[in-house]
Write a protein that holds these residues in place. Structure first.
Motif, PDB file in Angstrom:
ATOM      1  N   ASN B  98       0.810  -1.228   0.000  1.00 31.42           N
ATOM      2  CA  ASN B  98       0.000   0.000   0.000  1.00 31.42           C
ATOM      3  C   ASN B  98       0.846   1.282   0.000  1.00 31.42           C
ATOM      4  OD1 ASN B  98       1.056  -0.150   2.535  1.00 31.42           O
ATOM      5  ND2 ASN B  98      -0.900  -0.394   3.613  1.00 31.42           N
ATOM      6  N   LYS B  99       2.123   1.150  -0.190  1.00 27.16           N
ATOM      7  CA  LYS B  99       3.011   2.316  -0.093  1.00 27.16           C
ATOM      8  C   LYS B  99       2.600   3.481  -1.012  1.00 27.16           C
ATOM      9  CE  LYS B  99       7.839   3.467   0.608  1.00 27.16           C
ATOM     10  NZ  LYS B  99       9.207   2.991   0.772  1.00 27.16           N
ATOM     11  N   PRO B 100       2.143   3.200  -2.258  1.00 26.89           N
ATOM     12  CA  PRO B 100       1.747   4.334  -3.124  1.00 26.89           C
ATOM     13  C   PRO B 100       0.662   5.224  -2.510  1.00 26.89           C
ATOM     14  CG  PRO B 100       1.968   2.339  -4.429  1.00 26.89           C
ATOM     15  CD  PRO B 100       2.091   1.919  -2.988  1.00 26.89           C
ATOM     16  N   SER B 101      -0.251   4.628  -1.731  1.00 25.92           N
ATOM     17  CA  SER B 101      -1.330   5.439  -1.142  1.00 25.92           C
ATOM     18  C   SER B 101      -0.812   6.337  -0.012  1.00 25.92           C
ATOM     19  CB  SER B 101      -2.445   4.539  -0.604  1.00 25.92           C
ATOM     20  OG  SER B 101      -1.992   3.844   0.543  1.00 25.92           O
ATOM     21  N   LEU B 102       0.406   6.063   0.444  1.00 24.81           N
ATOM     22  CA  LEU B 102       0.959   6.835   1.564  1.00 24.81           C
ATOM     23  C   LEU B 102       1.869   7.981   1.101  1.00 24.81           C
ATOM     24  CD1 LEU B 102       1.932   3.770   3.806  1.00 24.81           C
ATOM     25  CD2 LEU B 102      -0.146   5.147   3.964  1.00 24.81           C
ATOM     26  N   LEU B 103       2.035   8.053  -0.198  1.00 25.74           N
ATOM     27  CA  LEU B 103       2.981   9.024  -0.760  1.00 25.74           C
ATOM     28  C   LEU B 103       2.710  10.462  -0.272  1.00 25.74           C
ATOM     29  CD1 LEU B 103       5.403   8.818  -2.710  1.00 25.74           C
ATOM     30  CD2 LEU B 103       3.867   9.544  -4.537  1.00 25.74           C
ATOM     31  N   GLY B 104       1.448  10.859  -0.308  1.00 29.30           N
ATOM     32  CA  GLY B 104       1.096  12.230   0.089  1.00 29.30           C
ATOM     33  C   GLY B 104       1.293  12.504   1.568  1.00 29.30           C
ATOM     34  N   LYS B 105       1.447  11.449   2.347  1.00 28.65           N
ATOM     35  CA  LYS B 105       1.631  11.627   3.791  1.00 28.65           C
ATOM     36  C   LYS B 105       3.078  11.913   4.175  1.00 28.65           C
ATOM     37  CE  LYS B 105      -2.109   8.807   5.598  1.00 28.65           C
ATOM     38  NZ  LYS B 105      -2.475   9.438   6.854  1.00 28.65           N
ATOM     39  N   GLN B 106       3.937  11.763   3.183  1.00 30.93           N
ATOM     40  CA  GLN B 106       5.366  11.860   3.511  1.00 30.93           C
ATOM     41  C   GLN B 106       5.800  13.321   3.619  1.00 30.93           C
ATOM     42  OE1 GLN B 106       6.378   8.962   4.530  1.00 30.93           O
ATOM     43  NE2 GLN B 106       4.333   8.386   3.828  1.00 30.93           N
ATOM     44  N   PRO B 107       6.864  13.556   4.408  1.00 30.37           N
ATOM     45  CA  PRO B 107       7.307  14.947   4.623  1.00 30.37           C
ATOM     46  C   PRO B 107       7.752  15.629   3.343  1.00 30.37           C
ATOM     47  CG  PRO B 107       8.871  13.359   5.570  1.00 30.37           C
ATOM     48  CD  PRO B 107       7.676  12.584   5.132  1.00 30.37           C
ATOM     49  N   LEU B 108       7.696  16.932   3.368  1.00 27.49           N
ATOM     50  CA  LEU B 108       8.089  17.739   2.216  1.00 27.49           C
ATOM     51  C   LEU B 108       9.528  18.242   2.403  1.00 27.49           C
ATOM     52  CD1 LEU B 108       4.742  19.710   2.057  1.00 27.49           C
ATOM     53  CD2 LEU B 108       5.439  17.824   0.585  1.00 27.49           C
ATOM     54  N   PRO B 109      10.183  18.599   1.284  1.00 28.02           N
ATOM     55  CA  PRO B 109      11.559  19.110   1.425  1.00 28.02           C
ATOM     56  C   PRO B 109      11.577  20.385   2.287  1.00 28.02           C
ATOM     57  CG  PRO B 109      10.999  18.707  -0.875  1.00 28.02           C
ATOM     58  CD  PRO B 109       9.728  18.573  -0.103  1.00 28.02           C
ATOM     59  N   VAL B 110      12.558  20.486   3.146  1.00 28.56           N
ATOM     60  CA  VAL B 110      12.687  21.679   3.996  1.00 28.56           C
ATOM     61  C   VAL B 110      14.124  22.198   3.928  1.00 28.56           C
ATOM     62  CG1 VAL B 110      10.837  21.252   5.664  1.00 28.56           C
ATOM     63  CG2 VAL B 110      13.056  20.171   6.015  1.00 28.56           C
ATOM     64  N   SER B 111      14.273  23.491   4.204  1.00 27.93           N
ATOM     65  CA  SER B 111      15.613  24.076   4.123  1.00 27.93           C
ATOM     66  C   SER B 111      16.405  23.861   5.409  1.00 27.93           C
ATOM     67  CB  SER B 111      15.518  25.569   3.819  1.00 27.93           C
ATOM     68  OG  SER B 111      14.746  26.196   4.817  1.00 27.93           O
ATOM     69  N   ARG B 112      15.718  23.635   6.517  1.00 27.17           N
ATOM     70  CA  ARG B 112      16.393  23.441   7.811  1.00 27.17           C
ATOM     71  C   ARG B 112      16.213  21.992   8.260  1.00 27.17           C
ATOM     72  NH1 ARG B 112      19.231  28.023   7.483  1.00 27.17           N
ATOM     73  NH2 ARG B 112      17.974  29.894   7.619  1.00 27.17           N
ATOM     74  N   LYS B 113      17.319  21.311   8.469  1.00 36.21           N
ATOM     75  CA  LYS B 113      17.217  19.884   8.784  1.00 36.21           C
ATOM     76  C   LYS B 113      17.020  19.598  10.268  1.00 36.21           C
ATOM     77  CE  LYS B 113      19.661  18.309   4.729  1.00 36.21           C
ATOM     78  NZ  LYS B 113      20.874  17.770   4.142  1.00 36.21           N
ATOM     79  N   VAL B 114      17.516  20.483  11.097  1.00 38.28           N
ATOM     80  CA  VAL B 114      17.326  20.352  12.552  1.00 38.28           C
ATOM     81  C   VAL B 114      17.001  21.744  13.094  1.00 38.28           C
ATOM     82  CG1 VAL B 114      18.832  18.341  12.940  1.00 38.28           C
ATOM     83  CG2 VAL B 114      19.829  20.634  12.915  1.00 38.28           C
ATOM     84  N   PRO B 115      16.363  21.832  14.260  1.00 34.78           N
ATOM     85  CA  PRO B 115      16.017  23.158  14.796  1.00 34.78           C
ATOM     86  C   PRO B 115      17.225  24.065  14.920  1.00 34.78           C
ATOM     87  CG  PRO B 115      14.928  21.432  16.052  1.00 34.78           C
ATOM     88  CD  PRO B 115      15.847  20.739  15.101  1.00 34.78           C
ATOM     89  N   GLU B 116      18.377  23.476  15.243  1.00 35.63           N
ATOM     90  CA  GLU B 116      19.580  24.290  15.456  1.00 35.63           C
ATOM     91  C   GLU B 116      20.090  24.910  14.150  1.00 35.63           C
ATOM     92  OE1 GLU B 116      18.977  21.288  16.538  1.00 35.63           O
ATOM     93  OE2 GLU B 116      19.754  20.931  18.573  1.00 35.63           O
ATOM     94  N   ASP B 117      19.514  24.540  13.002  1.00 34.47           N
ATOM     95  CA  ASP B 117      19.868  25.200  11.735  1.00 34.47           C
ATOM     96  C   ASP B 117      19.278  26.606  11.651  1.00 34.47           C
ATOM     97  OD1 ASP B 117      21.403  23.162  10.766  1.00 34.47           O
ATOM     98  OD2 ASP B 117      19.866  22.307   9.456  1.00 34.47           O
ATOM     99  N   TYR B 118      18.275  26.890  12.462  1.00 35.94           N
ATOM    100  CA  TYR B 118      17.729  28.253  12.500  1.00 35.94           C
ATOM    101  C   TYR B 118      18.698  29.124  13.291  1.00 35.94           C
ATOM    102  CZ  TYR B 118      13.355  26.584  10.589  1.00 35.94           C
ATOM    103  OH  TYR B 118      12.414  26.030   9.765  1.00 35.94           O
ATOM    104  N   PRO B 119      19.120  30.242  12.704  1.00 35.02           N
ATOM    105  CA  PRO B 119      20.125  31.070  13.385  1.00 35.02           C
ATOM    106  C   PRO B 119      19.761  31.432  14.828  1.00 35.02           C
ATOM    107  CG  PRO B 119      19.743  31.856  11.154  1.00 35.02           C
ATOM    108  CD  PRO B 119      18.736  30.781  11.387  1.00 35.02           C
ATOM    109  N   SER B 120      18.491  31.773  15.056  1.00 34.80           N
ATOM    110  CA  SER B 120      18.117  32.201  16.413  1.00 34.80           C
ATOM    111  C   SER B 120      18.262  31.056  17.414  1.00 34.80           C
ATOM    112  CB  SER B 120      16.683  32.740  16.432  1.00 34.80           C
ATOM    113  OG  SER B 120      15.777  31.755  16.012  1.00 34.80           O
TER     114      SER B 120
END
Lengths: 63, 259
Positions: B98-120
């Motif tokens: 059933n993996k194809p039906s779960l595709l839309g549930k997967q995370p989207l690309p983000v620019s910050r990989k961990v919270p500590e990537d945010y300068p503040s």
């Protein structure tokens, strides 16, 4: 000197008091989670390894 | 029930969900330091959020919602949590076919990989592993991630996207009230709303949205939050034992609360 000590206590005490509830909460939370058994606490890699080993799905709770 | 009471029921493995929890590897995270933002994407202002997923990082579903302490009972409860766990176990049984039906549930690309990537956050907490997380002072809370996201936009003097200003709105904003004891059952349809015009009725069970299996209200919020509005989503609904398809219209300004 006594006035300085008093001043330092007056400034630092509220900060300590504020930090205390969250710290206490985390300690109690950890104790409770561990005591309840079957909760892996703050260790995601161990969770993934355990899920791969057992074939079980994972439940990850953020609190 | 407020979030804290609900959370206590979960951590203590309430008898209503104990057997279900036994079938999962349960992980509890109480600090966001080093959190994998490429995987765990949710409303970081939540006080409780849960993910059900495979060991290969495929997400089956989410549970939680954006509600304040007072309104927590509108979206969370041990009954609906149990139903979400049951549904996740069903998905797990059918995985990976059933993996194809779960595709839309997967995370989207983000620019910050961990919270500590945010300068503040980096300035305050250092890089992951740089400082030991002892006590509250070095512990990143989830809500600080959303603060950091907003600060980044303010700092760059860019217009803040509506999705950041009003993230993960409850389905109430387009007229749907959902039963907090069920996965996604309509308990109220407000007159003169898009949900009413789209044909939703009390008692409808939303089975899928945009083809994604719906395990909880949070799953609906995931789909709508990430939709590019204006748009018309496709909902598979169970009504009186029959499966029907309904549109779910999101206007350009759908996130704004009704007046």
């Amino acid at each position: 000197m006594k006035r300085l000590v008093f001043l330092a206590v007056a400034i630092l005490a509220p900060a300590t008091t504020l930090a205390q509830p969250r710290d206490n909460l985390l300690t109690a939370d950890r104790a409770e989670a561990v005591a309840a058994g079957s909760w892996i606490y703050n260790d995601l890699p161990r969770g993934f390894a355990e899920a791969a080993r057992t074939g079980k799905p994972m439940l990850v709770v953020f609190r | 029930m407020d979030c804290q009471s609900f959370d206590e029921q979960v951590v203590r493995r309430d008898p209503k969900v104990q057997k279900l929890l036994d079938q999962f590897v349960c992980v509890r995270i109480v600090q966001a330091n080093g959190m994998d933002l490429t995987l765990f994407q949710f409303d970081y202002d939540l006080t409780f959020a849960a993910f059900m997923l495979n060991a290969d990082r495929t997400i089956y579903g989410r549970y939680a919602s954006r509600t304040g302490r007072r309104q927590a009972s509108q979206a969370t409860g041990i009954e609906s949590f149990g139903k979400a766990l049951e549904a996740a176990l069903e998905i797990h049984k059918g995985y990976p076919a059933n993996k194809p039906s779960l595709l839309g549930k997967q995370p989207l690309p983000v620019s910050r990989k961990v919270p500590e990537d945010y300068p503040s956050l980096a300035a305050k907490f250092g890089r992951p592993g740089e400082r030991p997380v002892v006590g509250d002072r070095n512990c990143i809370h989830c809500h600080q991630i959303s603060q950091a996201q907003k600060r980044e936009h303010e700092g760059a003097k860019r217009d803040m996207p509506l999705a950041l200003k009003l993230p993960y709105p409850m389905p109430e904003v387009f007229g749907l009230g959902l039963d907090p004891k069920q996965k996604a059952r309509v308990s109220r349809v407000r007159d003169d709303t898009t949900a009413a015009r789209d044909g939703f009725k009390v008692g409808d069970d939303i089975l899928t949205l945009e083809g994604q299996p719906i395990l909880s209200i949070a799953d609906i919020q995931w789909v709508t939050h990430n939709a590019i509005a204006p748009t018309k989503l496709k909902a598979d609904v169970l009504r009186a034992g029959k499966r029907i398809t309904l549109p779910l219209t999101l206007a350009a300004d759908w996130r704004k609360p009704p007046k």
